[in-house]
Design a protein around this motif. Structure first.
Motif, mmCIF file in Angstrom:
data_model
loop_
_atom_site.group_PDB
_atom_site.id
_atom_site.type_symbol
_atom_site.label_atom_id
_atom_site.label_comp_id
_atom_site.label_asym_id
_atom_site.label_seq_id
_atom_site.Cartn_x
_atom_site.Cartn_y
_atom_site.Cartn_z
ATOM 1 N N HIS A 245 0.827 -1.201 0.000
ATOM 2 C CA HIS A 245 0.000 0.000 0.000
ATOM 3 C C HIS A 245 0.871 1.264 0.000
ATOM 4 C CE1 HIS A 245 -3.450 2.579 0.930
ATOM 5 N NE2 HIS A 245 -2.578 3.267 1.639
ATOM 6 N N THR B 77 0.813 5.331 0.371
ATOM 7 C CA THR B 77 0.009 6.480 0.788
ATOM 8 C C THR B 77 0.392 7.680 -0.066
ATOM 9 O OG1 THR B 77 -0.036 5.658 3.044
ATOM 10 C CG2 THR B 77 -0.611 7.958 2.725
ATOM 11 N N ARG B 78 -0.602 8.190 -0.757
ATOM 12 C CA ARG B 78 -0.350 9.319 -1.643
ATOM 13 C C ARG B 78 0.015 10.559 -0.817
ATOM 14 N NH1 ARG B 78 -3.197 13.461 -3.996
ATOM 15 N NH2 ARG B 78 -4.702 13.206 -2.311
ATOM 16 N N VAL B 79 0.976 11.302 -1.258
ATOM 17 C CA VAL B 79 1.291 12.568 -0.597
ATOM 18 C C VAL B 79 0.841 13.693 -1.521
ATOM 19 C CG1 VAL B 79 3.102 14.014 0.396
ATOM 20 C CG2 VAL B 79 3.284 11.537 0.525
ATOM 21 N N VAL C 81 4.209 7.544 -0.113
ATOM 22 C CA VAL C 81 5.151 6.988 0.844
ATOM 23 C C VAL C 81 4.676 5.609 1.298
ATOM 24 C CG1 VAL C 81 6.085 9.154 1.732
ATOM 25 C CG2 VAL C 81 3.986 8.241 2.714
ATOM 26 N N ILE C 82 5.630 4.763 1.670
ATOM 27 C CA ILE C 82 5.277 3.456 2.224
ATOM 28 C C ILE C 82 5.912 3.302 3.593
ATOM 29 C CG2 ILE C 82 5.066 2.325 -0.015
ATOM 30 C CD1 ILE C 82 7.845 0.991 0.716
ATOM 31 N N ASN C 83 5.422 2.313 4.316
ATOM 32 C CA ASN C 83 6.017 1.951 5.594
ATOM 33 C C ASN C 83 7.023 0.836 5.330
ATOM 34 O OD1 ASN C 83 6.616 0.859 8.083
ATOM 35 N ND2 ASN C 83 4.558 0.016 8.404
ATOM 36 N N GLY D 267 8.956 0.276 9.339
ATOM 37 C CA GLY D 267 8.977 1.333 10.340
ATOM 38 C C GLY D 267 9.542 2.657 9.865
ATOM 39 N N VAL D 268 10.120 2.660 8.685
ATOM 40 C CA VAL D 268 10.646 3.923 8.163
ATOM 41 C C VAL D 268 9.739 4.394 7.032
ATOM 42 C CG1 VAL D 268 12.606 5.071 7.077
ATOM 43 C CG2 VAL D 268 12.984 3.238 8.733
ATOM 44 N N VAL D 269 9.308 5.634 7.121
ATOM 45 C CA VAL D 269 8.462 6.182 6.067
ATOM 46 C C VAL D 269 9.351 6.511 4.866
ATOM 47 C CG1 VAL D 269 6.906 8.047 5.454
ATOM 48 C CG2 VAL D 269 6.832 7.076 7.756
ATOM 49 N N PRO E 103 9.713 7.488 0.758
ATOM 50 C CA PRO E 103 9.034 7.991 -0.443
ATOM 51 C C PRO E 103 9.219 7.030 -1.625
ATOM 52 C CG PRO E 103 10.637 9.584 0.411
ATOM 53 C CD PRO E 103 10.863 8.298 1.125
ATOM 54 N N ILE F 40 8.929 6.586 -5.877
ATOM 55 C CA ILE F 40 8.887 7.306 -7.148
ATOM 56 C C ILE F 40 8.486 6.355 -8.256
ATOM 57 C CG2 ILE F 40 10.467 8.196 -8.902
ATOM 58 C CD1 ILE F 40 11.754 9.748 -6.589
#
Lengths: 156, 681
Positions: free
Chosen positions: A36, A38-40, A50-52, A55-57, A59, A61
């Motif tokens: 999944h 997450t649109r920014v 961005v994805i998880n 535990g680290v967000v 970005p 591309i």
């Protein structure tokens, strides 16, 4: 350089729109399946979101968008290649990612003046390997320069 | 020389001593006849001298030594405290601080202090104090060294006496050890530690003179005395202690309670029994007198120094836990398993408590930042020829360590600004009918999840016209824009980049770096700054800061398929509003919210969320605020309140509009955190 043979470049090969690209393994920290995203909002169009990543967000591309190629549906083979650039960690969406191969240094030729629609400055060179043609990417230029500057000044 | 591992401790402690020097000097200035202050100052200076000499920083030691001489003269009534003397002492402390900072950043801590030393000497001589007399006074007046070994007995309290008596009954021996370190011993505290370790293996240390704390801080000359309860023989103990290097001599004597009021010089072989019942009566009198000293000791053991990195690591681990906690809550909810739900609930409560403790551990009083301001203000006021009365309130207010580290510079800037541009010269103040002495107030307090810091002065205030003219001429705004600005907007202008209202550039502030830097720093900490001002009445700069930077409470909302988090701290309330209640003003949607006209912001538009717009009769609205302004955010649904871990979007995506960061939800997905401050203009 820890490699046995200094003449070789160890690279990850990935596919994008029928073409094969190569990134040095030293810049790659992992290859992930699609998950999944997450649109920014209000970022450059090629920033997918961005994805998880454990535990680290991180970005992500969309390389197709970045290179001005037509969008394609994500398939089972679609992958995210997580790369390091300077102090940034970014994921690149590619059609498929293959194994690591050694590219002999002498097989690499400088980038031709014109390679289709792709702007020349993110191509470091082209490697001919038997019947394959590999495009060596210069990651810094894929994301830095004008593009990142543009990204950093995005404002509503 | 292996002094490196002590360097960190040395620097930390030096800083503490310099701070206490500063504090006490300021106290002394207010109350020059207060000799207890002089004693405190002397003590700090003396410790500093000892430490720096030990570590081999000669300049530091020399300067402290001279300062100490002056202080000593003051203490012995050979000198009276005057502003001139204090100025020079202050300057000396400044130099000391610079040297310590130099050492901290890897330097040698050497500095040309000849002039100051000369000045300090002059002070000493100027009052016709013969050199040698003041020198002679130094050792005589050092409180700690003064207490000789034989005093040990008289400082025993009742508890200690009981222990000694009982141990005697049970066949233990009470020994008094008089240990002398070699003259050239470098790390006295380390030797003391080694001695204590040996002693504690063979028995129990009942008392030491000087106290353990003073010993650790090297507040003693060459020798110290320890009272030990042990089963081992005196000679054995002596041998063991002598194994520690750099020990000059160890004298072991049998200690007898009866002798505590007299001299306890009895050598080991005098075998008189100490178990006289008559001891009790004599014991009480001295014990009472010494209670105060006894009380002090245990307090110091209640704190430990922990490296901030460890606390950060703890915090990181805890953040991971919070994420998993969210996940567990979600699983428990979907499974509807009662026992699991109860367990998860319990875990949530416990981890909530844990979170409070961890966050509290990282909290430090803002005094750490405030405490350097009195000095700074004093100096600045002198430089500027102004009279300033600085008031500090709420210095005990606590803030997260990371925030404290960052907030110092902006505050310094604001204070300099207030003194330079705010408070007028005494004569001008008089003309305006104000007291000659200007006032500067620093106030910190908690409110909700925020800490507020206010810096207010009763100076000239902000001149609206001047600000607008300057802003227009600097191209910050256009003439047209200038017409319609509210007071607050005008004040905000002075924090725009490329702005400086001072007519001339002064040494104190206005060196090109403007208030925009202050504003940026504060905003990067998740806070904001507002200005209020009245012409000739003064200005108030208020800074709002989050208590912590890592775990925040949010309201999760949904817009189409996307989830966003709104920090609870900026939410006033949530409301469901009927379509017909939405009005239009200047093409903007507004609602009447409890008598206020509140503009509505459709998040689906702002964030360009794909999908059809809901066409319900009711809209869900989150009312947020920034200072006194409010706005309503239209969302699709409210999901609920949750504690989340604030994560950054990384270095690649910086400055995304209206997004302050991201968080990871229980289902592993990323939700963006809305920066409500940037939505309200």
């Amino acid at each position: 350089m820890p490699q046995d043979n200094k003449q070789d470049i160890k690279a990850i090969i990935f596919q994008l729109n029928e073409e094969e690209f190569a990134i040095s393994v030293q810049q790659v920290s992992g290859i992930e399946r699609m998950q999944h995203i997450t649109r920014v909002p209000q970022t450059a169009s090629f920033v997918k979101g961005v994805i998880n990543l454990r535990g680290v967000v991180t970005p992500i591309i969309d390389l197709r968008k970045r290179f001005g190629l037509d969008a394609a549906e994500f398939t089972d083979s679609t992958r995210m290649i997580i790369v390091y650039m300077e102090d940034m960690e970014v994921g690149l969406i590619v059609d498929a990612a293959y194994d690591v191969i050694d590219i002999p240094q002498d097989a690499v030729e400088p980038a031709p003046e014109v390679v289709g629609a792709v702007d020349v400055d993110y191509i470091e060179g082209v490697a001919k390997l038997e019947d394959r043609l590999l495009i060596l990417l210069n990651l810094n230029n894929v994301l830095t320069d004008d593009e990142v500057q543009a990204l950093k000044t995005v404002e509503g | 020389m292996e002094t490196n591992e002590y360097l960190e401790v040395f620097i930390d402690e030096s800083k503490e001593h310099i701070q206490s020097l500063n504090d006490h000097l300021l106290e002394l200035e207010k109350n020059p006849s207060d000799l207890t202050m002089v004693n405190e100052i002397f003590r700090s200076a003396h410790t500093l001298k000892g430490m720096s000499a030990t570590m081999g920083y000669q300049d530091l030691a020399d300067l402290t030594h001279k300062m100490e001489n002056v202080l000593d003269a003051v203490r012995n009534h050979q000198l009276t405290v005057t502003t001139e003397i204090l100025d020079i002492v202050f300057e000396a402390v400044d130099q000391l601080e610079e040297m310590v900072l130099d050492i901290a950043s890897g330097g040698e801590g050497s500095k040309d202090v000849a002039r100051l030393v000369e000045q300090l000497n002059a002070i000493e001589r100027g009052e016709s104090i013969p050199e040698d007399s003041s020198k002679a006074a130094v050792p005589a007046s050092e409180p700690v060294q003064n207490s000789s070994a034989s005093d040990l007995a008289s400082t025993l309290d009742e508890f200690e006496l009981t222990v000694l008596r009982e141990s005697n009954d049970q066949g233990y021996k009470n020994l008094e050890l008089h240990i002398t370190l070699r003259e050239d011993c470098l790390l006295k505290a380390a030797r003391v530690f080694m001695v204590f370790e040996i002693l504690e293996q063979s028995g129990e240390v009942i008392k030491s003179d000087p106290t353990v704390q003073d010993l650790e801080e090297e507040l003693f000359e060459q020798s110290f005395t320890v009272l030990l309860v042990t089963k081992e023989k005196a000679e054995e103990i002596e041998k063991k202690v002598m194994k520690v290097s750099e020990i000059e001599s160890v004298k072991v004597q049998k200690f007898s309670i009866d002798q505590r009021s007299g001299k306890s010089d009895s050598p080991v072989d005098t075998q008189e029994a100490a178990e006289g019942s008559g001891a009790t009566a004599v014991a009480e009198a001295p014990a009472k007198q010494e209670k105060d000293t006894a009380k002090k000791a245990p307090v110091s053991n209640k704190t430990i120094r922990v490296n901030i990195d460890r606390l950060d690591a703890l915090m990181n681990l805890f953040e991971e836990l919070v994420i998993d906690r969210g996940r567990l809550e979600q699983i428990a909810d979907s499974l509807k398993h009662v026992e699991l739900q109860e367990t998860v609930e319990r875990m949530t409560r416990i981890s909530g408590d844990l979170q409070n403790i961890i966050l509290n551990m990282r909290m430090v009083p803002i005094d750490q930042v405030f405490n350097r301001f009195p000095r700074m203000v004093r100096q600045l006021a002198k430089d500027l020829g102004k009279q300033i009365n600085l008031e500090i309130e709420g210095a005990e207010t606590e803030l997260d360590r990371t925030v404290i580290d960052e907030i110092g510079d902006p505050l310094v800037h604001l204070i300099r600004n207030a003194l330079d541009h705010g408070v007028e010269l005494p004569d001008i103040r008089e003309q305006k009918g104000k007291p000659r002495e200007g006032s500067l107030k620093l106030n910190a307090y908690h409110s909700g999840n925020h800490v507020f810091i206010e810096i207010s002065d009763d100076g000239a205030g902000i001149n609206r016209e001047k600000v607008i003219n300057k802003a227009v001429s600097n191209g910050v705004i256009t003439n047209d824009q200038a017409e319609n600005l509210t007071e607050k907007q005008v004040y905000q202008l002075i924090m725009e980049s490329g702005f400086s209202t001072a007519d001339k550039i002064s040494d104190v502030s206005g060196r090109g770096v403007g208030l925009d830097v202050v504003k940026n720093t504060i905003e990067s900490l998740g806070g904001n700054i507002t200005i209020d001002s009245g012409l000739d009445k003064g200005s108030v700069f208020s800074i709002q800061l989050p208590l912590t930077l890592s775990i925040i409470s949010v309201m999760l909302v949904e817009i189409k398929e996307e989830k966003y988090a709104v920090p609870l701290s900026s939410i006033i309330e949530t409301a469901v509003i009927k379509k017909s209640n939405i009005m239009s003003a200047h093409n903007k949607k507004v609602i009447d919210f409890r008598g206020n006209v509140v503009p509505l912001i459709d998040l689906q538009d702002v964030f360009e969320v794909p999908g059809e717009k809901l066409d319900d009769e009711y809209s869900s609205v989150v009312i947020i605020r920034k200072g006194e302004k409010m706005a309503g955010l239209i969302v699709d649904t409210f999901i609920g309140q949750q504690e989340v871990v604030l994560k950054s979007l990384g270095n690649y995506l910086t400055d995304v509009f209206a997004i302050s960061g991201a968080t990871i939800l229980g289902d592993g997905q990323v939700a963006l955190i809305i920066d409500s401050n940037s939505l309200i203009v």
